[in-house]
Design a protein around this motif. Structure first.
Motif, PDB file in Angstrom:
ATOM      1  N   PHE A 139     -40.763 -17.027 -19.163  1.00 40.65           N
ATOM      2  CA  PHE A 139     -41.092 -16.061 -18.118  1.00 40.65           C
ATOM      3  C   PHE A 139     -42.600 -15.908 -18.080  1.00 40.65           C
ATOM      4  CE2 PHE A 139     -36.869 -14.822 -19.617  1.00 40.65           C
ATOM      5  CZ  PHE A 139     -36.171 -14.873 -18.430  1.00 40.65           C
ATOM      6  N   ALA A 185     -39.423 -17.458 -23.820  1.00 40.00           N
ATOM      7  CA  ALA A 185     -38.420 -16.509 -24.322  1.00 40.00           C
ATOM      8  C   ALA A 185     -37.393 -17.229 -25.178  1.00 40.00           C
ATOM      9  CB  ALA A 185     -37.733 -15.805 -23.156  1.00 40.00           C
ATOM     10  N   HIS A 226     -34.807 -10.287 -34.523  1.00 41.27           N
ATOM     11  CA  HIS A 226     -35.449  -9.032 -34.128  1.00 41.27           C
ATOM     12  C   HIS A 226     -35.339  -8.816 -32.623  1.00 41.27           C
ATOM     13  CE1 HIS A 226     -37.035  -7.808 -37.875  1.00 41.27           C
ATOM     14  NE2 HIS A 226     -37.797  -8.880 -38.055  1.00 41.27           N
ATOM     15  N   ASN A 227     -35.666  -7.623 -32.212  1.00 40.80           N
ATOM     16  CA  ASN A 227     -35.785  -7.356 -30.781  1.00 40.80           C
ATOM     17  C   ASN A 227     -36.790  -8.303 -30.154  1.00 40.80           C
ATOM     18  OD1 ASN A 227     -34.082  -5.457 -29.744  1.00 40.80           O
ATOM     19  ND2 ASN A 227     -35.246  -3.742 -30.592  1.00 40.80           N
ATOM     20  N   GLY A 228     -36.446  -8.881 -29.041  1.00 39.86           N
ATOM     21  CA  GLY A 228     -37.374  -9.783 -28.365  1.00 39.86           C
ATOM     22  C   GLY A 228     -37.320 -11.201 -28.891  1.00 39.86           C
ATOM     23  N   ALA A 229     -36.372 -11.476 -29.800  1.00 37.20           N
ATOM     24  CA  ALA A 229     -36.275 -12.823 -30.361  1.00 37.20           C
ATOM     25  C   ALA A 229     -35.767 -13.824 -29.316  1.00 37.20           C
ATOM     26  CB  ALA A 229     -35.358 -12.817 -31.573  1.00 37.20           C
ATOM     27  N   GLY A 230     -35.092 -13.331 -28.307  1.00 33.20           N
ATOM     28  CA  GLY A 230     -34.608 -14.225 -27.256  1.00 33.20           C
ATOM     29  C   GLY A 230     -33.096 -14.382 -27.229  1.00 33.20           C
ATOM     30  N   LYS A 231     -32.390 -13.551 -27.995  1.00 36.94           N
ATOM     31  CA  LYS A 231     -30.926 -13.658 -28.079  1.00 36.94           C
ATOM     32  C   LYS A 231     -30.274 -13.407 -26.720  1.00 36.94           C
ATOM     33  CE  LYS A 231     -30.724 -10.199 -31.003  1.00 36.94           C
ATOM     34  NZ  LYS A 231     -32.105  -9.707 -31.127  1.00 36.94           N
ATOM     35  N   SER A 232     -30.645 -12.278 -26.129  1.00 38.26           N
ATOM     36  CA  SER A 232     -30.022 -11.946 -24.842  1.00 38.26           C
ATOM     37  C   SER A 232     -30.348 -12.990 -23.793  1.00 38.26           C
ATOM     38  CB  SER A 232     -30.503 -10.579 -24.359  1.00 38.26           C
ATOM     39  OG  SER A 232     -30.126  -9.569 -25.255  1.00 38.26           O
ATOM     40  N   THR A 233     -31.587 -13.447 -23.813  1.00 41.25           N
ATOM     41  CA  THR A 233     -31.999 -14.435 -22.814  1.00 41.25           C
ATOM     42  C   THR A 233     -31.208 -15.734 -22.979  1.00 41.25           C
ATOM     43  OG1 THR A 233     -34.184 -13.452 -22.911  1.00 41.25           O
ATOM     44  CG2 THR A 233     -34.001 -15.561 -21.808  1.00 41.25           C
ATOM     45  N   TYR A 255     -29.249 -16.121 -15.914  1.00 42.84           N
ATOM     46  CA  TYR A 255     -30.464 -16.928 -15.793  1.00 42.84           C
ATOM     47  C   TYR A 255     -30.072 -18.395 -15.719  1.00 42.84           C
ATOM     48  CZ  TYR A 255     -33.055 -12.848 -17.606  1.00 42.84           C
ATOM     49  OH  TYR A 255     -33.587 -11.615 -17.800  1.00 42.84           O
TER      50      TYR A 255
HETATM   51  N1  LIG Z   1     -36.493 -11.234 -16.868  1.00 36.78           N
HETATM   52  C1  LIG Z   1     -37.487 -11.329 -17.751  1.00 36.78           C
HETATM   53  N2  LIG Z   1     -38.780 -11.356 -17.336  1.00 36.78           N
HETATM   54  C2  LIG Z   1     -39.801 -11.440 -18.206  1.00 36.78           C
HETATM   55  N3  LIG Z   1     -39.642 -11.510 -19.531  1.00 36.78           N
HETATM   56  C3  LIG Z   1     -38.392 -11.505 -20.029  1.00 36.78           C
HETATM   57  C4  LIG Z   1     -37.244 -11.405 -19.175  1.00 36.78           C
HETATM   58  N4  LIG Z   1     -36.141 -11.399 -19.936  1.00 36.78           N
HETATM   59  C5  LIG Z   1     -36.560 -11.492 -21.213  1.00 36.78           C
HETATM   60  N5  LIG Z   1     -37.904 -11.552 -21.279  1.00 36.78           N
HETATM   61  C6  LIG Z   1     -38.702 -11.673 -22.489  1.00 36.78           C
HETATM   62  O1  LIG Z   1     -38.088 -12.624 -23.300  1.00 36.78           O
HETATM   63  C7  LIG Z   1     -38.178 -12.256 -24.655  1.00 36.78           C
HETATM   64  C8  LIG Z   1     -36.810 -12.252 -25.274  1.00 36.78           C
HETATM   65  O2  LIG Z   1     -36.097 -11.094 -24.843  1.00 36.78           O
HETATM   66  P1  LIG Z   1     -34.558 -10.854 -25.194  1.00 36.78           P
HETATM   67  O3  LIG Z   1     -33.825 -12.109 -24.934  1.00 36.78           O
HETATM   68  O4  LIG Z   1     -34.141  -9.647 -24.463  1.00 36.78           O
HETATM   69  O5  LIG Z   1     -34.594 -10.559 -26.750  1.00 36.78           O
HETATM   70  P2  LIG Z   1     -33.444 -10.010 -27.684  1.00 36.78           P
HETATM   71  O6  LIG Z   1     -32.189  -9.905 -26.902  1.00 36.78           O
HETATM   72  O7  LIG Z   1     -33.362 -10.997 -28.782  1.00 36.78           O
HETATM   73  O8  LIG Z   1     -33.904  -8.689 -28.194  1.00 36.78           O
HETATM   74  C9  LIG Z   1     -38.883 -10.924 -24.704  1.00 36.78           C
HETATM   75  O9  LIG Z   1     -40.249 -11.146 -24.988  1.00 36.78           O
HETATM   76  C10 LIG Z   1     -38.732 -10.399 -23.306  1.00 36.78           C
HETATM   77  O10 LIG Z   1     -39.801  -9.566 -22.948  1.00 36.78           O
END
Ligand SMILES: Nc1ncnc2c1ncn2[C@@H]1O[C@H](COP(=O)(O)OP(=O)(O)O)[C@@H](O)[C@H]1O
Ligand SMILES: [Mg+2]
Lengths: 440, 253
Positions: B19, B24, B43-50, B59
């Motif tokens: 992004f 991510a 950790h938070n922000g590791a990219g799991k959800s993405t 996505y």
């Molecule tokens: N739609 C988006 N636009 C910009 N940055 C994103 C978006 N979705 C996720 N990110 C970034 O991708 C990284 C991974 O986020 P995320 O997958 O939510 O982490 P986790 O679920 O592991 O806590 C983070 O730095 C987040 O800010």
């Protein structure tokens, strides 16, 4: 048949009051009831104010109520669309101007262009004109929706721009000149003595309405039985049937008791070559055509919102746009469709409004956006999105129009009218917030 | 393990997505077998959800391939994902607060009558059936889900996945908003679904519940995959080390 009323789970709790039991059993929406109550208060209040201080209560007369119904139509039609716009977390400030530009376009089509093509008084003129107006509204609405959804410009800005742009276009198209008179058939859509369906027609409509209500109640009960859902007690079903049919029949009696003025009757008798003394001819107005249009629009829009996927998605987008998108709903395309529908209804409303005045001017519909939004909001549409009903918005339009009409009748001056309408809007929203907090 | 030699239910190969310059997810590969629960940690922000959003269709990955039962698929929308029997329970509960349980359960897939109108009665009846199975105490069918507790809401979200016969279930922190009892209920449910042969990706912050519920765990940090381990062969400390230090344990699984 045995009656499986809902289980009395609250046997241990204190007996609920008679009123709350009544509301629970009939499943009458308390906020709709509150609005109906407010409406009655307004009507009775204006009537007796007039009776006491002016010597004549002019509000609760067939004539005034009939006019009120016609005046409510134009705002009411647009308010049903505004409900969708606001539920989906948008706003449309352009409807008044859009109404103006559609009206001027239709004025030009039916007065300047079509008579030359198909001949003056051709019965197709009003049809073609009306279609052009509604299609034009739908296209402009869709365009604004596209800017909002796909170009991600906030709806407030797009439609604020639209408010200026379309009003300007309405002026430019005919250099600010009023177009009048309009096609004769076209003007019937605006109401008036000839633009109403008369006593017999009104009875037919009324009886159809009653049949529809009874069928709806019966069908609903059948569904509940089929799925073993809790039923309303039989007395509650009866009550709803009597209430619904009573309102419809009351409306028929009301519009039928409003008769043509003697001048019109004379004209009519002369035109038809009748030999009876016009003074003995009693001809009822009956329902005005624009009111019937509003009723049909309201029913269709209510079906759209409560019984179709489209309506379900509008609510879902308002409740949680992200969840809606993740559920596979094409939220952007939905936005375009919602605004196109709003534009279509504005075009329809432009037909009613210009037909009623028998003229099209670039100023037609000025400030309508505020009345339409106010109608929707007073009718319980939440500006936070996700909540609202079509019938609520129509009641809201009726409240706004009743206030306006009532103040005119008792001689409140224009400046004061604005103060009152503005204050009522704010008050209504505040009451709504209190209500929601309490029922949460 | 025997199951790991068979064709995986899901295989995500070399997935990358960024992004605005931030990677991510950076060349991550994970897989999942039927009847298996794979934990995603980090950790938070590791990219799991993405990462899992690339599988659920929210996505579309910039790079990489996804295989379902060995066949390459292109998932461009939540609808595509659903057509492969992938159901997702999102971290931020993807429910429309203003709608009731049945409308949420069927959102986007409403049952309709022959004349094309939404069939609310049938949807409510179906919802009552499935909720009776998943959460027999659930009674609030005719109120907006905003009136439900966290656990009740979560059971609606899970019911949605179960009702539509998910084969692949993605759960993104399903217990984050829940109390201990409700968390226990979700844990039991996961075990039951696993028995039925579903493959489950479970994102969870609580290492203990991951150790208890998962067969394998993949750890991510800064968008990269640190490693995937067999939870029976490692200790809590091993996994903590992977999460915090970003180093694979001595014996990789
Ligand atoms: N739609 C988006 N636009 C910009 N940055 C994103 C978006 N979705 C996720 N990110 C970034 O991708 C990284 C991974 O986020 P995320 O997958 O939510 O982490 P986790 O679920 O592991 O806590 C983070 O730095 C987040 O800010
Ligand atoms: Mg996350």
């Amino acid at each position: 048949m045995t009656d499986t009323t809902r289980p009395t789970a609250d046997a241990t709790e204190a007996q609920p009051s008679l009123l709350s039991r009544f509301l629970r059993d009939t499943e009458i929406d308390t906020r709709l009831l509150g609005m109906a109550g407010a409406l009655v208060l307004i009507w009775v209040g204006f009537h007796f104010y007039g009776a006491i201080f002016k010597g004549f209560g002019a509000f609760l007369t067939p004539r005034n109520l009939w006019n009120l119904s016609v005046q409510t139509s134009s705002i009411g039609i647009m308010a049903t669309g505004m409900v969708l716009v606001i539920i989906s977390r948008n706003i449309d400030l352009s409807v008044g101007s859009l109404l103006g530009v559609c009206a001027v376009m239709m004025g030009m089509v039916q007065v300047y262009w079509l008579p030359q093509l198909v001949g003056l008084g051709n019965p197709m003129i009003w049809v073609i004109t009306g279609i052009i107006g509604m299609v034009m509204g739908a296209f402009i609405g869709a365009f604004q929706g596209w800017l909002i959804a796909y170009r991600e410009i906030p709806s407030f800005i797009v439609t604020l721009g639209g408010l200026l742009v379309w009003r300007g276009c309405a002026f430019l198209m005919n250099r600010g000149e009023t177009i009048s008179p309009l096609d004769e058939n076209f003007t019937l859509i605006g109401g008036g003595p000839y633009g109403a369906i008369g006593a017999t027609g009104s009875w037919i409509v009324g009886l159809l309405g009653c049949a529809f209500i009874l069928w709806g109640l019966w069908n609903g009960r059948k569904q509940r039985i089929a799925f073993h859902f809790p039923l309303r007690p039989v007395w509650a079903e009866m009550f709803l049937a009597v209430l619904g049919c009573g309102l419809v029949i009351g409306a028929v009696l009301l519009v039928n008791s409003y008769e043509w003025p003697i001048g019109i009757v004379r004209q009519y008798a002369a035109a038809k070559g009748l030999t009876t003394d016009p003074a003995n001819l009693h001809i009822s107005y009956g329902f005005a055509i624009p009111v019937l249009i509003l009723v049909v629009v309201a029913i269709l829009m209510n079906i759209l919102m409560t019984r179709t996927r489209f309506g379900r998605y509008v609510f879902a987008i308002g409740g949680n746009p992200e969840a809606a998108a993740l559920s596979g709903i094409k939220t952007k395309w939905m936005t375009v469709k919602i605004f196109a529908l709003m534009g279509f209804l504005t075009g329809l409303s432009a037909i009613v409004a210009s037909a009623r005045l028998n003229s099209a001017t670039n100023a037609l519909g000025e400030l309508d956006e505020l009345f339409v939004i106010a109608a929707a909001v007073i009718g319980g549409t939440s500006l936070a999105g996700g909540i609202g009903t079509i019938f609520g918005a129509i009641l809201g339009a009726l409240v706004m129009q009743s206030l306006q009409t009532g103040m005119v009748l008792i001689g409140v001056d224009a400046a004061m009218q604005k103060v009152v309408v503005g204050a009522v809007l704010v008050l209504a929203v505040w009451l709504d917030i209190l209500y929601r907090r309490k029922t949460k | 393990m025997a199951q790991n030699t068979a064709t995986p239910l899901v295989e995500m190969r070399n997935i990358s997505i960024s992004f605005g310059g931030i990677k991510a997810v950076d060349h991550v590969s994970v897989d999942l077998h039927p009847g298996e629960v794979v934990g995603l940690l980090g950790h938070n922000g590791a990219g799991k959800s993405t990462l899992i959003k690339c599988l659920s269709g929210a996505y579309h990955a910039d790079q990489g391939e996804i295989f379902i039962n060995g066949e390459k698929v292109d998932i461009r929308s939540p609808i595509d994902a659903r057509s492969h029997n992938i159901e997702t329970i999102y971290q931020t509960l993807a429910l429309a607060d203003n709608l009731d349980a049945a409308s949420n359960l069927f959102l986007g897939r409403e049952l309709v009558t022959r004349s094309g109108f939404v069939d609310d009665a049938r949807m409510e009846a179906e919802t009552r059936k499935i909720m009776h199975r998943l959460n027999p105490n659930f009674q609030k069918f005719n109120v907006p889900v905003s009136a439900l507790s966290g656990g009740q809401r979560q059971s609606v979200a899970i019911a949605r996945a179960v009702y539509f016969n998910a084969k692949i279930l993605i759960m993104d922190e399903p217990t984050a908003a829940l109390g201990p009892q409700e968390t226990e209920m979700v844990a039991e449910l996961i075990q039951e679904l696993k028995k039925e042969g579903l493959g489950i990706f479970l994102i969870d912050h609580d290492i203990h519940s991951v150790m208890k519920l998962c067969d394998r765990a993949s750890v991510m940090k800064n968008g990269q995959l640190i490693g995937t381990v067999d939870v029976k062969k490692v200790t809590d400390e091993d996994i903590l080390g992977m999460i915090i230090l970003g180093k694979p344990p001595a014996q990789a699984a």
